[in-house]
Design an enzyme around this catalytic site. Structure first.
Site, PDB file in Angstrom:
ATOM      1  N   GLY A  50       0.822  -1.205   0.000  1.00 20.29           N
ATOM      2  CA  GLY A  50       0.000   0.000   0.000  1.00 20.29           C
ATOM      3  C   GLY A  50       0.851   1.247   0.000  1.00 20.29           C
ATOM      4  N   ASN A  51       0.235   2.369   0.278  1.00 20.30           N
ATOM      5  CA  ASN A  51       0.959   3.639   0.348  1.00 20.30           C
ATOM      6  C   ASN A  51       0.358   4.483   1.462  1.00 20.30           C
ATOM      7  OD1 ASN A  51      -1.299   5.229  -0.869  1.00 20.30           O
ATOM      8  ND2 ASN A  51      -0.786   4.007  -2.684  1.00 20.30           N
ATOM      9  N   ARG A  52       0.890   5.689   1.634  1.00 17.37           N
ATOM     10  CA  ARG A  52       0.523   6.521   2.773  1.00 17.37           C
ATOM     11  C   ARG A  52      -0.676   7.443   2.511  1.00 17.37           C
ATOM     12  NH1 ARG A  52       4.753   6.386   6.509  1.00 17.37           N
ATOM     13  NH2 ARG A  52       6.739   5.609   5.675  1.00 17.37           N
ATOM     14  N   SER A  53      -1.318   7.305   1.376  1.00 21.20           N
ATOM     15  CA  SER A  53      -2.420   8.212   1.052  1.00 21.20           C
ATOM     16  C   SER A  53      -3.570   8.069   2.044  1.00 21.20           C
ATOM     17  CB  SER A  53      -2.935   7.927  -0.363  1.00 21.20           C
ATOM     18  OG  SER A  53      -4.058   8.735  -0.656  1.00 21.20           O
ATOM     19  N   ALA A  66      -3.985   7.642  -5.095  1.00 17.88           N
ATOM     20  CA  ALA A  66      -2.592   7.191  -5.137  1.00 17.88           C
ATOM     21  C   ALA A  66      -2.605   5.722  -5.546  1.00 17.88           C
ATOM     22  CB  ALA A  66      -1.929   7.377  -3.776  1.00 17.88           C
TER      23      ALA A  66
END
Length: 414
Positions: free
Chosen positions: A206-209, A273
């Site tokens: 995943g990502n930090r969005s 994102a």
């Protein structure tokens, strides 16, 4: 404004007394229509005292005024809080088993639901299907809050605070203001949040969005009178009231949702994102540490470029969004600056506008403030777009102003 306040049979009904007070103190005339079961939690006398109007649950009261027809016809706004799983099901099915469901069927103005129920009820496919059906017909269904529920359990399903329902309901009932908006009559599709690519049943890439910027863009578009569809991956903020929600998880799911929405979208804003890569294989079981100490090897494959595909499909079909807006979260390095990378991305993607910001630790993701530059293929060579800083809500309004300006000007042929 004439408001009908429907009250469902849940323990959260007591919060609706505060909601009623907020409406009346704001100068609105409120007619309370409770369900019979809700009167076991809050009695009719309470509603009559707080509203100043007679209250009934039956279609056989005030028959001389044809009450079950009149209430829906005369209401400028119908708010149902709490909306239980049973009440949502009856509303979705079009049943008319009491005064409230009759009123919902006769509604001519906006209808707003604030659900409250246990997490399992909210997540049940039947409830989600009922919510989707109501939203598809134009009703606004607010996302429930997460927190302590009846008993010891907690999770999504808690009735939002009365002040939140008050603000969201009035925002949903602003056709007069919305009609004057610069995007009135337009359909805006916004992608938001971070995609998650599963590795095994419990892990993902995943990502930090947080989804804050995409949600802010959706809210700003609603304020400009647009019909808004929000395609949401993982989000840490509520979905704006009034937006049609399409929930996705992975990049491939988001791609399908964007392609499906494009045909009936005037403006596509790609704020999500999206993961550039996903695992080549999804493990059926949890990946475990090996006794021999060997590290697992995970092969990644490239995800499709959804923004570039949307631009290409528009060109091939000769139809689709009049304006496609991309987002670029970039980091500079010793080779090129953030702006240089942004310009190259604009050229590769082929979109009409590109919202560029610099990312990094404590920058953009999850923050309430940001700084952006909006790039266009029409920019004069050598010019540097002005950087605009502010809260994400302020930036969203800046983006929407630019979008509206682009629509007011002749657009290049695609």
């Amino acid at each position: 404004m004439r408001i009908v306040l429907g009250v469902g049979g849940g323990i959260a009904a007591y919060k609706s007394a505060s909601l009623l007070r907020l409406f009346t103190e704001a100068g609105h005339t409120v007619q309370v229509v409770p369900t019979e079961s809700s009167t076991r939690f809050v009695g009719i006398a309470t509603w009559e005292a707080l509203s100043g109007h007679p209250v009934s649950t039956s279609v056989f009261d005030a028959v001389d005024t044809v009450n079950h027809v009149r209430l829906g016809h005369e209401a400028d706004l119908i708010v149902v809080a709490p909306a239980t799983a049973d009440l949502l099901a009856r509303a979705a099915a079009g049943l008319a088993s009491d005064l409230l469901t009759n009123t919902l069927l006769m509604a001519r103005g906006p209808v707003f639901f604030a659900p409250a129920m246990h997490t399992e009820m909210w997540n049940h496919p039947a409830t989600q299907a009922n919510v989707a059906a109501l939203r598809s017909r134009g009703a606004v269904v607010m996302e429930p809050a997460s927190g302590r529920l009846t008993g010891k359990d907690s999770g999504p399903g808690r009735l939002p605070e009365p002040s939140e329902i008050f603000a969201a309901a009035l925002a949903a009932a602003a056709p007069v203001g919305a009609a004057a908006g610069r995007l009135a009559g337009k359909t805006v599709t916004v992608t938001a949040g971070g995609t998650r690519e599963p590795l095994d049943p419990v892990r993902f890439l995943g990502n930090r969005s947080s989804g804050k910027q995409g949600a802010a863009v959706a809210e700003a578009a609603l304020a400009e009178g647009a019909r808004v569809r929000l395609i949401a991956a993982h989000m840490e903020v509520p979905v704006p009231a009034g937006a049609e929600l399409v929930q996705v998880e992975t990049a491939l799911e988001l791609r399908d949702a964007v392609h499906q929405a494009a045909a009936e979208t005037d403006i596509l804003v790609m704020a999500a994102a999206v993961a550039d890569f996903r695992p080549g294989e999804l493990a059926e079981n949890k990946i475990k540490k090996r006794d021999d100490g060997a590290d697992p090897v995970i092969t990644l494959v490239r995800n499709p470029d959804i923004l570039a595909e949307a631009v290409q499909r528009r060109a091939e079909l000769g139809s689709g969004p009049a304006l496609i807006v991309g987002f670029a979260a970039e980091t500079g390095d010793g080779t090129s600056s953030v702006l240089e990378y942004g310009r190259r991305k604009l050229e590769r993607k082929g979109c009409d506008l590109l919202v560029l910001n610099q990312v990094g630790r404590s920058l953009v993701f999850g923050q309430d403030t940001t700084e952006v530059r909006i790039l266009s293929p029409q920019d004069a060579p050598g010019t540097e777009p002005i950087a605009v800083a502010g809260t994400k809500a302020e930036i969203a309004r800046h983006i929407l102003d630019r979008i509206a300006d682009e629509l007011d000007a002749p657009l290049p042929s695609h």
